[in-house]
Design a protein around this motif. Sequence first.
Motif, mmCIF file in Angstrom:
data_model
loop_
_atom_site.group_PDB
_atom_site.id
_atom_site.type_symbol
_atom_site.label_atom_id
_atom_site.label_comp_id
_atom_site.label_asym_id
_atom_site.label_seq_id
_atom_site.Cartn_x
_atom_site.Cartn_y
_atom_site.Cartn_z
ATOM 1 N N ALA A 1 24.776 25.816 42.267
ATOM 2 C CA ALA A 1 25.750 26.915 42.199
ATOM 3 C C ALA A 1 25.061 28.241 41.922
ATOM 4 O O ALA A 1 25.538 29.292 42.362
ATOM 5 C CB ALA A 1 26.795 26.621 41.130
ATOM 6 N N TYR A 2 23.972 28.215 41.219
ATOM 7 C CA TYR A 2 23.236 29.434 40.878
ATOM 8 C C TYR A 2 22.929 30.253 42.132
ATOM 9 O O TYR A 2 22.952 31.474 42.117
ATOM 10 C CB TYR A 2 21.954 29.047 40.152
ATOM 11 N N TYR A 3 22.625 29.551 43.226
ATOM 12 C CA TYR A 3 22.258 30.207 44.473
ATOM 13 C C TYR A 3 23.377 30.202 45.512
ATOM 14 O O TYR A 3 23.384 31.011 46.414
ATOM 15 C CB TYR A 3 21.022 29.539 45.083
ATOM 16 N N ARG A 4 24.333 29.272 45.400
ATOM 17 C CA ARG A 4 25.318 29.080 46.465
ATOM 18 C C ARG A 4 26.731 29.524 46.106
ATOM 19 O O ARG A 4 27.526 29.803 46.983
ATOM 20 C CB ARG A 4 25.339 27.620 46.884
ATOM 21 N N SER A 5 27.069 29.577 44.834
ATOM 22 C CA SER A 5 28.389 30.035 44.421
ATOM 23 C C SER A 5 28.406 31.557 44.489
ATOM 24 O O SER A 5 27.476 32.212 44.025
ATOM 25 C CB SER A 5 28.681 29.560 43.003
ATOM 26 N N VAL A 6 29.461 32.120 45.092
ATOM 27 C CA VAL A 6 29.485 33.559 45.316
ATOM 28 C C VAL A 6 30.817 34.191 44.928
ATOM 29 O O VAL A 6 31.845 33.529 44.857
ATOM 30 C CB VAL A 6 29.210 33.900 46.806
ATOM 31 N N VAL A 7 30.766 35.495 44.692
ATOM 32 C CA VAL A 7 31.952 36.334 44.574
ATOM 33 C C VAL A 7 32.144 36.940 45.951
ATOM 34 O O VAL A 7 31.209 37.478 46.541
ATOM 35 C CB VAL A 7 31.735 37.455 43.534
ATOM 36 N N SER A 8 33.376 36.853 46.476
ATOM 37 C CA SER A 8 33.607 37.328 47.835
ATOM 38 C C SER A 8 34.726 38.363 47.944
ATOM 39 O O SER A 8 34.938 38.918 49.018
ATOM 40 C CB SER A 8 33.922 36.146 48.754
ATOM 41 N N SER A 9 35.444 38.602 46.847
ATOM 42 C CA SER A 9 36.558 39.546 46.923
ATOM 43 C C SER A 9 36.986 39.988 45.527
ATOM 44 O O SER A 9 36.545 39.439 44.528
ATOM 45 C CB SER A 9 37.750 38.903 47.642
ATOM 46 N N ILE A 10 37.883 40.968 45.518
ATOM 47 C CA ILE A 10 38.476 41.444 44.276
ATOM 48 C C ILE A 10 39.957 41.092 44.287
ATOM 49 O O ILE A 10 40.653 41.330 45.276
ATOM 50 C CB ILE A 10 38.321 42.968 44.127
ATOM 51 N N VAL B 1 28.054 38.127 46.580
ATOM 52 C CA VAL B 1 27.162 38.254 45.432
ATOM 53 C C VAL B 1 27.051 36.873 44.782
ATOM 54 O O VAL B 1 28.056 36.269 44.424
ATOM 55 C CB VAL B 1 27.719 39.287 44.422
ATOM 56 N N THR B 2 25.823 36.375 44.628
ATOM 57 C CA THR B 2 25.625 35.024 44.098
ATOM 58 C C THR B 2 25.803 34.959 42.587
ATOM 59 O O THR B 2 25.669 35.957 41.880
ATOM 60 C CB THR B 2 24.218 34.482 44.430
ATOM 61 N N ARG B 3 26.055 33.754 42.114
ATOM 62 C CA ARG B 3 26.188 33.512 40.672
ATOM 63 C C ARG B 3 24.909 33.929 39.939
ATOM 64 O O ARG B 3 24.951 34.552 38.883
ATOM 65 C CB ARG B 3 26.504 32.035 40.417
ATOM 66 N N GLY B 4 23.770 33.599 40.517
ATOM 67 C CA GLY B 4 22.493 33.976 39.907
ATOM 68 C C GLY B 4 22.353 35.477 39.754
ATOM 69 O O GLY B 4 21.896 35.979 38.723
ATOM 70 N N LEU C 1 24.841 37.588 39.531
ATOM 71 C CA LEU C 1 25.812 38.011 38.515
ATOM 72 C C LEU C 1 25.272 37.785 37.103
ATOM 73 O O LEU C 1 25.518 38.578 36.202
ATOM 74 C CB LEU C 1 27.131 37.267 38.698
ATOM 75 N N ILE C 2 24.512 36.716 36.923
ATOM 76 C CA ILE C 2 23.921 36.418 35.611
ATOM 77 C C ILE C 2 22.744 37.356 35.335
ATOM 78 O O ILE C 2 22.685 38.012 34.297
ATOM 79 C CB ILE C 2 23.480 34.940 35.538
ATOM 80 N N GLU C 3 21.810 37.417 36.282
ATOM 81 C CA GLU C 3 20.565 38.158 36.050
ATOM 82 C C GLU C 3 20.714 39.675 36.152
ATOM 83 O O GLU C 3 20.086 40.404 35.382
ATOM 84 C CB GLU C 3 19.503 37.698 37.055
ATOM 85 N N GLN C 4 21.514 40.159 37.085
ATOM 86 C CA GLN C 4 21.583 41.587 37.354
ATOM 87 C C GLN C 4 22.823 42.277 36.780
ATOM 88 O O GLN C 4 22.773 43.462 36.475
ATOM 89 C CB GLN C 4 21.537 41.845 38.866
ATOM 90 N N VAL C 5 23.920 41.535 36.663
ATOM 91 C CA VAL C 5 25.174 42.134 36.196
ATOM 92 C C VAL C 5 25.393 41.867 34.711
ATOM 93 O O VAL C 5 26.065 42.619 34.034
ATOM 94 C CB VAL C 5 26.370 41.638 37.048
ATOM 95 N N LYS D 1 31.827 47.888 38.250
ATOM 96 C CA LYS D 1 31.191 48.843 39.163
ATOM 97 C C LYS D 1 29.916 48.269 39.761
ATOM 98 O O LYS D 1 29.626 48.476 40.947
ATOM 99 C CB LYS D 1 30.920 50.159 38.434
ATOM 100 N N ASN D 2 29.158 47.538 38.962
ATOM 101 C CA ASN D 2 27.936 46.899 39.435
ATOM 102 C C ASN D 2 28.263 45.852 40.510
ATOM 103 O O ASN D 2 27.616 45.796 41.555
ATOM 104 C CB ASN D 2 27.215 46.253 38.243
ATOM 105 N N ILE D 3 29.291 45.051 40.273
ATOM 106 C CA ILE D 3 29.675 44.003 41.222
ATOM 107 C C ILE D 3 30.164 44.608 42.535
ATOM 108 O O ILE D 3 29.756 44.170 43.611
ATOM 109 C CB ILE D 3 30.739 43.066 40.613
ATOM 110 N N ILE D 4 31.032 45.620 42.475
ATOM 111 C CA ILE D 4 31.533 46.195 43.735
ATOM 112 C C ILE D 4 30.419 46.909 44.500
ATOM 113 O O ILE D 4 30.415 46.910 45.726
ATOM 114 C CB ILE D 4 32.768 47.100 43.540
ATOM 115 N N SER D 5 29.461 47.463 43.784
ATOM 116 C CA SER D 5 28.316 48.074 44.445
ATOM 117 C C SER D 5 27.504 47.009 45.182
ATOM 118 O O SER D 5 27.115 47.198 46.334
ATOM 119 C CB SER D 5 27.449 48.797 43.414
#
Length: 117
Positions: A8-17, A74-77, A79-83, A102-106
């Motif tokens: 999931a770290y690499y494959r789970s993603v955020v795709s919308s708001i 945006v991957t789960r990884g 979101l953890i490491e950068q957000v 703001k970081n996620i939408i960017s």
Amino acid sequence: MKDEKGAAYYRSVVSSICIVEEIKKASDFKSTEEFIKYANAYSIFNENELRKWYTEYGMTLIKMTYNIAFDRRVTRGELIEQVGLSAGDYWGFMQINDEQFKNIISRGKINESLIID
């Protein structure tokens, strides 16, 4: 969550708001019928499944509005490491702060003019 192809770290993603409009628990309804009447119009579950959720599973009903699809997932990884989201939190629904949003939408590469601040 992960699939058979990888973690999931690499494959789970955020795709919308989406915007959470309302949260209700089973105790907010006077009866199963009141719950069914409320939820049936919006649910992906059929009436028998809704009855089961209400009577057997200590459910929480979340009414939300889909708003914007990301141009980049945006991957789960990331979101953890950068957000700065916590790997230990429940990822189905979580509250985030304005900076994280703001970081996620960017990172999702959406047109920021669609966001009303």
